[in-house]
Design a protein around this motif. Sequence first.
Motif, short mmCIF file in Angstrom:
data_model
loop_
_atom_site.label_atom_id
_atom_site.label_comp_id
_atom_site.label_asym_id
_atom_site.label_seq_id
_atom_site.Cartn_x
_atom_site.Cartn_y
_atom_site.Cartn_z
N ARG A 13 0.84 -1.20 0.00
CA ARG A 13 0.00 0.00 0.00
C ARG A 13 0.87 1.25 0.00
O ARG A 13 0.54 2.24 -0.65
CB ARG A 13 -0.92 -0.01 1.22
CG ARG A 13 -2.05 -1.04 1.14
CD ARG A 13 -2.88 -1.04 2.40
NE ARG A 13 -3.50 0.27 2.61
CZ ARG A 13 -3.94 0.69 3.79
NH1 ARG A 13 -3.81 -0.07 4.87
NH2 ARG A 13 -4.50 1.88 3.90
N SER A 14 1.97 1.22 0.71
CA SER A 14 2.88 2.37 0.74
C SER A 14 3.47 2.64 -0.64
O SER A 14 3.67 3.79 -1.04
CB SER A 14 4.01 2.14 1.74
OG SER A 14 3.52 2.04 3.05
N LEU A 15 3.75 1.54 -1.37
CA LEU A 15 4.36 1.67 -2.69
C LEU A 15 3.32 1.82 -3.80
O LEU A 15 3.66 2.15 -4.95
CB LEU A 15 5.24 0.45 -2.98
CG LEU A 15 6.45 0.29 -2.05
CD1 LEU A 15 7.15 -1.04 -2.31
CD2 LEU A 15 7.43 1.44 -2.21
N GLY A 16 2.07 1.54 -3.48
CA GLY A 16 0.99 1.72 -4.45
C GLY A 16 0.95 0.69 -5.55
O GLY A 16 0.49 0.97 -6.67
N VAL A 17 1.41 -0.53 -5.27
CA VAL A 17 1.43 -1.56 -6.32
C VAL A 17 1.40 -2.94 -5.68
O VAL A 17 1.90 -3.14 -4.57
CB VAL A 17 2.71 -1.41 -7.17
CG1 VAL A 17 3.96 -1.69 -6.35
CG2 VAL A 17 2.67 -2.31 -8.40
N ASP A 18 0.76 -3.89 -6.37
CA ASP A 18 0.79 -5.29 -5.93
C ASP A 18 2.15 -5.88 -6.29
O ASP A 18 2.61 -5.75 -7.43
CB ASP A 18 -0.31 -6.10 -6.61
CG ASP A 18 -1.70 -5.74 -6.11
OD1 ASP A 18 -1.82 -5.37 -4.94
OD2 ASP A 18 -2.66 -5.84 -6.91
N LEU A 19 2.78 -6.53 -5.33
CA LEU A 19 4.07 -7.18 -5.55
C LEU A 19 3.88 -8.68 -5.34
O LEU A 19 3.90 -9.16 -4.20
CB LEU A 19 5.12 -6.62 -4.58
CG LEU A 19 5.40 -5.12 -4.69
CD1 LEU A 19 6.37 -4.68 -3.60
CD2 LEU A 19 5.95 -4.77 -6.07
N PRO A 20 3.68 -9.44 -6.39
CA PRO A 20 3.37 -10.87 -6.25
C PRO A 20 4.46 -11.67 -5.56
O PRO A 20 4.19 -12.68 -4.93
CB PRO A 20 3.16 -11.33 -7.69
CG PRO A 20 3.82 -10.30 -8.54
CD PRO A 20 3.69 -9.01 -7.80
N GLY A 21 5.71 -11.21 -5.68
CA GLY A 21 6.78 -11.92 -5.00
C GLY A 21 6.77 -11.71 -3.50
O GLY A 21 7.35 -12.50 -2.76
N GLN A 54 10.90 5.02 -4.52
CA GLN A 54 9.75 4.13 -4.61
C GLN A 54 9.98 3.02 -5.63
O GLN A 54 9.68 1.85 -5.37
CB GLN A 54 8.50 4.94 -5.00
CG GLN A 54 7.26 4.08 -5.18
CD GLN A 54 6.01 4.92 -5.39
OE1 GLN A 54 5.49 5.52 -4.48
NE2 GLN A 54 5.55 4.96 -6.62
N GLU A 55 10.53 3.37 -6.80
CA GLU A 55 10.78 2.36 -7.82
C GLU A 55 11.83 1.35 -7.34
O GLU A 55 11.72 0.15 -7.58
CB GLU A 55 11.24 3.03 -9.12
CG GLU A 55 10.20 3.90 -9.78
CD GLU A 55 8.92 3.15 -10.11
OE1 GLU A 55 8.99 2.16 -10.86
OE2 GLU A 55 7.85 3.55 -9.61
N LYS A 56 12.84 1.86 -6.66
CA LYS A 56 13.88 0.96 -6.12
C LYS A 56 13.29 0.01 -5.08
O LYS A 56 13.59 -1.19 -5.08
CB LYS A 56 15.01 1.80 -5.52
CG LYS A 56 16.21 0.99 -5.07
CD LYS A 56 16.17 0.57 -3.62
CE LYS A 56 16.29 1.77 -2.69
NZ LYS A 56 16.39 1.31 -1.25
#
Length: 205
Positions: A13-21, A54-56
């Motif tokens: 949620r902090s990064l604003g993206v689902d991270l499947p790993g 954020q991207e990192k």
Amino acid sequence: MSRLTGPRLKIMRSLGVDLPGLSRKTIEARPTPPGQHGMKAMRRRKSDYGVKLQEKQKLRFNYGLTERQMRRLIIEARKGSEPTGDNFLQLLERRLDNVVFRAGFAPSAISARQLVTHGHVILNGRSVNIPSIRVKLADEISLKVTSLKIPLVIETLAKPVLDRPDWLQWDETDKRIKVAHLPDADQVPFPIDVQQVVEYYSNRI
């Protein structure tokens, strides 16, 4: 990443993206950043540094790496003939723990890392326990026969979190993966601006 002890959904949620790993869960129901001011944080424009960070962090948390490991990979990626960002993403995708995850043996990269470190994974006919091993063209990856009976493995094989990428050739009969070709940079399973990551490290290495 053994050092990760906080809530995984909160990180996404902090990064604003689902991270499947990182987690099988999704932020779809609660896409705002955590905390009472989450909506305000979404509307606030990030600084250039904030965007790069954020991207990192997307890559670091999805693949479960320490900052030291990230720096080492960036340094190695710079030495290749292809663009640094493309090389970097390929190096991440070729990690054995990620391949075990993308093959559908585990529901997350974290679970896949445990399978590797506990000796369940077979690489080219030999048992291995090092998650950072980098797979090569024509490598074959499978699990021990007894490991295929682990309930979590059975469940994940029946319903993988992600579709298997085309660079991994799946043998349904033997439950085995073969590296058909090396991954392309665009096969990372979430949106990423890798150039921002390269620029983040440009003044830090």
